[in-house]
Design an enzyme around this catalytic site. Structure first.
Site, PDB file in Angstrom:
ATOM      1  CG  HIS A 101      98.645  85.820  34.849  1.00 44.16           C
ATOM      2  ND1 HIS A 101      98.055  86.030  33.621  1.00 44.16           N
ATOM      3  CD2 HIS A 101      99.970  86.082  34.679  1.00 44.16           C
ATOM      4  CE1 HIS A 101      98.971  86.412  32.741  1.00 44.16           C
ATOM      5  NE2 HIS A 101     100.156  86.451  33.362  1.00 44.16           N
ATOM      6  CG  HIS A 115     103.489  82.560  32.295  1.00 42.66           C
ATOM      7  ND1 HIS A 115     102.452  82.809  31.429  1.00 42.66           N
ATOM      8  CD2 HIS A 115     103.795  83.772  32.848  1.00 42.66           C
ATOM      9  CE1 HIS A 115     102.147  84.091  31.442  1.00 42.66           C
ATOM     10  NE2 HIS A 115     102.941  84.700  32.299  1.00 42.66           N
ATOM     11  NE  ARG A 162      98.370  86.339  28.061  1.00 45.09           N
ATOM     12  CZ  ARG A 162      99.623  86.571  28.429  1.00 45.09           C
ATOM     13  NH1 ARG A 162     100.605  85.791  27.965  1.00 45.09           N
ATOM     14  NH2 ARG A 162      99.923  87.550  29.248  1.00 45.09           N
ATOM     15  NE  ARG A 166     106.959  94.755  26.958  1.00 45.48           N
ATOM     16  CZ  ARG A 166     106.727  93.703  27.733  1.00 45.48           C
ATOM     17  NH1 ARG A 166     107.457  92.622  27.624  1.00 45.48           N
ATOM     18  NH2 ARG A 166     105.785  93.760  28.657  1.00 45.48           N
ATOM     19  CE1 TYR A 202     100.145  92.558  29.937  1.00 47.63           C
ATOM     20  CE2 TYR A 202     101.634  91.053  28.819  1.00 47.63           C
ATOM     21  CZ  TYR A 202     101.404  92.039  29.764  1.00 47.63           C
ATOM     22  OH  TYR A 202     102.459  92.519  30.516  1.00 47.63           O
ATOM     23  CG  ASP A 212     103.395  87.625  35.625  1.00 48.20           C
ATOM     24  OD1 ASP A 212     103.005  86.900  34.699  1.00 48.20           O
ATOM     25  OD2 ASP A 212     104.250  88.521  35.468  1.00 48.20           O
ATOM     26  CG  ASN A 268     109.945  89.667  28.906  1.00 47.09           C
ATOM     27  OD1 ASN A 268     111.011  89.372  28.390  1.00 47.09           O
ATOM     28  ND2 ASN A 268     108.787  89.210  28.461  1.00 47.09           N
TER      29      ASN A 268
HETATM   30  C1  0GY Z   1     103.032  88.237  31.695  1.00 45.62           C
HETATM   31  C2  0GY Z   1     103.761  89.336  31.119  1.00 45.62           C
HETATM   32  C3  0GY Z   1     104.667  89.330  30.118  1.00 45.62           C
HETATM   33  C4  0GY Z   1     104.933  88.238  29.227  1.00 45.62           C
HETATM   34  C5  0GY Z   1     104.021  87.413  28.709  1.00 45.62           C
HETATM   35  O1  0GY Z   1     103.331  85.697  27.333  1.00 45.62           O
HETATM   36  C6  0GY Z   1     104.279  86.414  27.663  1.00 45.62           C
HETATM   37  O2  0GY Z   1     105.372  86.344  27.148  1.00 45.62           O
HETATM   38  O3  0GY Z   1     102.766  87.452  29.122  1.00 45.62           O
HETATM   39  C7  0GY Z   1     105.416  90.570  29.875  1.00 45.62           C
HETATM   40  O4  0GY Z   1     106.516  90.507  29.326  1.00 45.62           O
HETATM   41  O5  0GY Z   1     104.910  91.657  30.255  1.00 45.62           O
HETATM   42  O6  0GY Z   1     101.895  88.382  32.106  1.00 45.62           O
HETATM   43  O7  0GY Z   1     103.569  87.153  31.763  1.00 45.62           O
END
Ligand code: 0GY
Length: 298
Positions: free
Chosen positions: A32, A34, A125, A131, A158, A251, A256
């Site tokens: 996990h 990004h 996903r 939010r 999620y 992660d 955030n």
């Molecule tokens: C994560 C958590 C967050 C954000 C996202 O796709 C996203 O913007 O997943 C979060 O803000 O909790 O797993 O990356």
């Protein structure tokens, strides 16, 4: 100078994570993480709820090597909406060492889905965190799940713990493997047994197609680093009860985070405390993610 103005309270990823004491087993997968942008090349989506700092693939590969991992599963983040170009660019550059989880909308064509498959995508996903997104209608999600099932993909969901009851029926109706991000974000100030977390454990017990990422102590913890000790019993319970249906990820770059930016080396050092034997560690970091994402090379 980017045309995207990073949010004023945005915390950049840790510039020099420590070397973990724990050595991941050979072939370990960070399942996990990004990539963000760079915004100049891969613009952030108009409908995004935050504007991050760029977190490009090269930094992700450096982190992978530094932490002792071999592969990545890159998850499309909401700041890129359903424009998967940054994700696909990273998958292509990784030469088989990364797989992807995309975000698609109901207009996506079968040809586009097949192309994403060729490019290394193995899941979609669905994000229910209010939010972060405007949640799609149930019929759209169900239709998409049926379509990706035909490709052998899974669905990543999620959500936050208080919303599990609202979405429960939809979740259990999904026809694919369903991977839950961050254990459904439990409130770790509550009891690990007998409280709200039991609902999540029951979901996993009663639905053998459900998997969980035991990730994100930095998001869930109230005590914080270095040990994130309040999250450990939650993740350990899931790893020991469902050893063949768990994944772990950094992660990175930790979107955030408002209170602290984790040192990724310390996050890796949580692993032997939630997966306390070598066998559990191998399942969590190698066998399970390889089975889900690299079937054809097994
Ligand atoms: C994560 C958590 C967050 C954000 C996202 O796709 C996203 O913007 O997943 C979060 O803000 O909790 O797993 O990356």
């Amino acid at each position: 100078m980017s045309r995207f103005q990073t949010d004023a309270d945005w915390l950049p990823y840790h510039p020099s994570p420590s070397k973990p004491n724990f050595t991941p087993p050979a072939g370990a997968v960070d399942a996990h993480c990004h990539v963000f942008g760079p915004g100049e090349r891969f613009p952030y989506a108009a409908e995004r709820k935050y504007t991050p700092c760029d977190a490009p693939k090269k930094q992700l590969w450096s982190l992978r090597d530094h932490l002792g991992f071999a592969r990545n599963v890159i998850v499309q983040a909401t700041c890129h909406g359903s424009d998967n170009r940054a994700l696909v660019d990273a998958l292509q550059a990784a030469r088989g060492l990364a797989r992807g989880v995309a975000t698609v909308n109901s207009q996506v064509s079968d040809d586009e889905l097949s192309k994403l498959h060729e490019q290394g995508v193995r899941g979609v996903r669905f994000n229910f965190v209010k939010r972060l997104v405007d949640v799609l209608p149930v019929a759209t999600l169900t239709g998409l799940a049926e379509r990706v099932k035909a490709l052998g993909w899974h669905v990543v969901i999620y959500f936050e713990a208080p919303d599990l009851a609202e979405f429960y029926d939809l979740f259990v109706s999904l026809p694919t493997i369903v991977v839950v991000d961050h254990m459904g974000r439990p409130d770790v100030t509550q009891s690990v047994k007998g409280g709200e977390f039991d609902r999540f454990v029951r979901l996993m017990d009663e639905n053998p197609n459900f998997w969980s990422k035991v990730s994100c102590p930095e998001r869930l913890s109230k005590v914080g680093p270095p040990g994130y000790s309040d999250v450990v019993p939650f993740a350990r319970r899931i790893v020991e009860r469902f050893p063949d249906r768990v994944l772990w990820g950094t992660d990175w770059p930790h979107p955030n985070m408002k209170t602290h930016m984790p040192d990724d080396g310390l996050l890796v050092d949580v692993i032997p405390r939630i997966a306390v034997t070598q066998e559990l560690q191998r399942k969590l970091l190698v066998d399970n993610p390889m089975r889900l994402y690299w079937t054809e090379t097994n």
